[in-house]
Scaffold this motif. Sequence first.
Motif, mmCIF file in Angstrom:
data_model
loop_
_atom_site.group_PDB
_atom_site.id
_atom_site.type_symbol
_atom_site.label_atom_id
_atom_site.label_comp_id
_atom_site.label_asym_id
_atom_site.label_seq_id
_atom_site.Cartn_x
_atom_site.Cartn_y
_atom_site.Cartn_z
ATOM 1 N N ALA A 42 6.089 -9.074 8.503
ATOM 2 C CA ALA A 42 5.875 -9.091 9.953
ATOM 3 C C ALA A 42 5.229 -7.794 10.451
ATOM 4 C CB ALA A 42 7.207 -9.315 10.661
ATOM 5 N N GLY A 43 5.021 -6.825 9.556
ATOM 6 C CA GLY A 43 4.442 -5.555 9.985
ATOM 7 C C GLY A 43 5.423 -4.681 10.745
ATOM 8 N N ASP A 44 6.696 -4.927 10.523
ATOM 9 C CA ASP A 44 7.762 -4.221 11.252
ATOM 10 C C ASP A 44 8.264 -3.063 10.381
ATOM 11 O OD1 ASP A 44 10.144 -3.380 12.364
ATOM 12 O OD2 ASP A 44 11.193 -5.288 12.071
ATOM 13 N N GLU A 45 7.677 -1.883 10.582
ATOM 14 C CA GLU A 45 8.015 -0.752 9.721
ATOM 15 C C GLU A 45 9.468 -0.306 9.914
ATOM 16 O OE1 GLU A 45 5.304 2.545 9.810
ATOM 17 O OE2 GLU A 45 6.297 3.537 8.136
ATOM 18 N N ALA A 46 9.953 -0.359 11.146
ATOM 19 C CA ALA A 46 11.339 0.048 11.398
ATOM 20 C C ALA A 46 12.300 -0.866 10.640
ATOM 21 C CB ALA A 46 11.630 0.015 12.895
ATOM 22 N N VAL B 254 12.604 8.216 1.643
ATOM 23 C CA VAL B 254 12.002 7.784 2.910
ATOM 24 C C VAL B 254 10.474 7.802 2.784
ATOM 25 C CG1 VAL B 254 11.608 8.477 5.316
ATOM 26 C CG2 VAL B 254 13.945 8.414 4.383
ATOM 27 N N GLU B 255 9.948 8.881 2.197
ATOM 28 C CA GLU B 255 8.494 8.985 2.041
ATOM 29 C C GLU B 255 7.977 7.880 1.110
ATOM 30 O OE1 GLU B 255 7.151 12.773 0.645
ATOM 31 O OE2 GLU B 255 5.056 12.106 0.632
ATOM 32 N N HIS B 256 8.723 7.625 0.027
ATOM 33 C CA HIS B 256 8.332 6.583 -0.909
ATOM 34 C C HIS B 256 8.210 5.228 -0.191
ATOM 35 C CE1 HIS B 256 8.351 4.052 -4.521
ATOM 36 N NE2 HIS B 256 9.284 3.327 -3.918
ATOM 37 N N TYR B 257 9.210 4.885 0.586
ATOM 38 C CA TYR B 257 9.191 3.590 1.259
ATOM 39 C C TYR B 257 8.144 3.527 2.371
ATOM 40 C CZ TYR B 257 12.792 1.067 -1.240
ATOM 41 O OH TYR B 257 13.466 0.368 -2.211
ATOM 42 N N ARG B 258 7.907 4.653 3.056
ATOM 43 C CA ARG B 258 6.843 4.655 4.080
ATOM 44 C C ARG B 258 5.475 4.428 3.428
ATOM 45 N NH1 ARG B 258 8.817 5.387 8.827
ATOM 46 N NH2 ARG B 258 10.429 6.930 9.294
ATOM 47 N N LEU C 3 4.895 2.962 0.552
ATOM 48 C CA LEU C 3 4.839 1.600 0.028
ATOM 49 C C LEU C 3 4.502 0.614 1.154
ATOM 50 C CD1 LEU C 3 5.201 0.280 -2.703
ATOM 51 C CD2 LEU C 3 7.638 0.022 -2.223
ATOM 52 N N PHE C 4 5.085 0.815 2.314
ATOM 53 C CA PHE C 4 4.799 -0.044 3.458
ATOM 54 C C PHE C 4 3.308 -0.006 3.793
ATOM 55 C CE2 PHE C 4 4.341 -0.904 7.999
ATOM 56 C CZ PHE C 4 5.087 -2.062 8.145
ATOM 57 N N ARG C 5 2.762 1.204 3.863
ATOM 58 C CA ARG C 5 1.341 1.374 4.210
ATOM 59 C C ARG C 5 0.445 0.689 3.174
ATOM 60 N NH1 ARG C 5 -2.141 4.791 2.225
ATOM 61 N NH2 ARG C 5 -0.558 5.980 1.094
ATOM 62 N N LEU D 134 1.231 -1.691 0.837
ATOM 63 C CA LEU D 134 1.412 -3.143 0.744
ATOM 64 C C LEU D 134 0.764 -3.852 1.935
ATOM 65 C CD1 LEU D 134 5.111 -3.238 -0.522
ATOM 66 C CD2 LEU D 134 3.044 -3.763 -1.840
ATOM 67 N N ARG D 135 0.852 -3.264 3.116
ATOM 68 C CA ARG D 135 0.198 -3.859 4.288
ATOM 69 C C ARG D 135 -1.323 -3.831 4.096
ATOM 70 N NH1 ARG D 135 2.362 -7.277 7.408
ATOM 71 N NH2 ARG D 135 0.820 -6.717 8.980
ATOM 72 N N ALA D 136 -1.853 -2.699 3.569
ATOM 73 C CA ALA D 136 -3.300 -2.593 3.349
ATOM 74 C C ALA D 136 -3.773 -3.590 2.287
ATOM 75 C CB ALA D 136 -3.661 -1.170 2.929
ATOM 76 N N LEU D 137 -2.900 -3.918 1.333
ATOM 77 C CA LEU D 137 -3.248 -4.905 0.300
ATOM 78 C C LEU D 137 -2.997 -6.330 0.796
ATOM 79 C CD1 LEU D 137 -1.832 -3.067 -2.858
ATOM 80 C CD2 LEU D 137 -4.245 -3.479 -2.321
ATOM 81 N N GLN D 138 -2.702 -6.449 2.068
ATOM 82 C CA GLN D 138 -2.527 -7.753 2.716
ATOM 83 C C GLN D 138 -1.439 -8.580 2.030
ATOM 84 O OE1 GLN D 138 -6.403 -9.562 3.241
ATOM 85 N NE2 GLN D 138 -7.282 -7.692 4.078
ATOM 86 N N VAL D 139 -0.286 -7.958 1.883
ATOM 87 C CA VAL D 139 0.840 -8.621 1.217
ATOM 88 C C VAL D 139 1.211 -9.897 1.980
ATOM 89 C CG1 VAL D 139 2.524 -7.163 2.457
ATOM 90 C CG2 VAL D 139 3.177 -8.266 0.303
ATOM 91 N N THR D 140 1.382 -10.987 1.253
ATOM 92 C CA THR D 140 1.734 -12.270 1.890
ATOM 93 C C THR D 140 3.062 -12.825 1.372
ATOM 94 O OG1 THR D 140 0.376 -13.406 0.231
ATOM 95 C CG2 THR D 140 -0.657 -12.962 2.358
ATOM 96 N N ARG D 141 3.661 -12.139 0.420
ATOM 97 C CA ARG D 141 4.993 -12.552 -0.042
ATOM 98 C C ARG D 141 5.714 -11.325 -0.588
ATOM 99 N NH1 ARG D 141 7.598 -16.967 -1.036
ATOM 100 N NH2 ARG D 141 5.817 -18.308 -0.673
ATOM 101 N N TRP D 142 7.013 -11.212 -0.294
ATOM 102 C CA TRP D 142 7.834 -10.111 -0.830
ATOM 103 C C TRP D 142 9.275 -10.613 -0.852
ATOM 104 C CZ3 TRP D 142 6.027 -5.800 -3.083
ATOM 105 C CH2 TRP D 142 6.926 -4.762 -3.366
ATOM 106 N N ASP D 143 9.545 -11.437 -1.860
ATOM 107 C CA ASP D 143 10.839 -12.132 -1.925
ATOM 108 C C ASP D 143 11.664 -11.617 -3.094
ATOM 109 O OD1 ASP D 143 10.157 -13.750 0.142
ATOM 110 O OD2 ASP D 143 9.619 -15.490 -1.095
#
Length: 420
Positions: A51-55, A69-73, A75-77, A79-88
Amino acid sequence: MSLALTLTLAAGCGTPPPPGGHRRSPSPAQSNDDWAIIQQKLIAQGQALLAGDEAGWMAPVDPGNAALVEHYRNLFRILRALQVTRWDPEFTMSIPPILAHGQAPNVHIDMWYCFANATCPAPTKETRYLHGPTPRFRMVVDFGLRVSSGGYLITAVKQPKGDHHAGRPLPWESADLTVATGDRVIVAAAPGQQERLPVAVAAAERAAAATDRYSTLLGAPRPPRYIVYLAGDREWRTWNGGSPGANYAGYAYSASSHQYEVVVRTSARNDLTALLRHEFGHVVTSHGTTRAGAEIYDVNQWLTEGIAEYIEAGGRPATAGPTIAAARQYLRASPRMRTLGLEPLPRNATATQVAAFYGISHLAVDCMARRFGERNLFAFFATVVRESQGPFPASERAYGQDWEDVQRACITDIYRAVGL
Ligand SMILES: [Zn+2]
């Protein structure tokens, strides 16, 4: 180069023993409740990512651990740039981890994911232990109880020893990628390679425009987007376990049957568009197929490399290419060829061996294209590689000729082409 780096290892994952020291036996009921809460947090984290909800993505991460925290931030950036469509997440532990105050139990997960694929299917029972359409990777997450925040939080994330992939890290697991996007491509650059991105995106777009049409020729689905990682020498030695070594400039690897990705070593070659035409040639001709086992012994390597060279050359004959001298030298020094299908290259092949193999394979594919036409060549390729049938039925079906006759004619052509 084509490497299908995914192994199908049906490794069970037992519950690890709790760390030493004081142990308290948790109440089973409470433990099950806590386990359900932990699972729900990881599921919700994946939904937040899509959903693009970083929080929401950061919510289960221990805010007191700056590196995590830096690692996950990052990763978010990425994965979003790679247009992630599934993360289950799929929880692979047969029994829940031991949850007790003061401990951070290991939670073993198979993460199902997709990039740039709007129709990425959910894993099914049938595809779970096969090399199916949905990529996955294995991760181990530690959950510690943080009283201040009133619940369990991620306190560490690790790569497991065993995985479905032949090597880790996967390129996108690098925390410091810079990603740029074109119409048909996504290009991610390792540190020090960012300034190449505009040129690389333009080169990848040109290559994609040249290779897309082969999907139609094969009657195969078109890759949603071509995904390219630009590696410096350091990343080349580490990504995907360091495959395939020093004598190659790029490779396409299989994250799943519907997600082939490309890695290029930017220091190896200057002609990036040609290199990407070759690697996209692997992507476009493999997309939608399971090539599990090919990374161990690929009996069709002569054909997959020959077709990639043919696609790279874009109509220019092998005799005009850079591998022809090595091919000639090899043919002159070796007993006369008896079959078109050369033995697959050994893992420690020299640069000269590789060049000769590519050159001869390209000559073989050129011969079939010239004698039977491009459409029939790709029909032959589809039967042999995509349908895993041998060249004998493929030759009858695509060329209307016995494979022995085709080989005899093409071997004569190959020797003539190199002047022997
Ligand atoms: Zn190749």
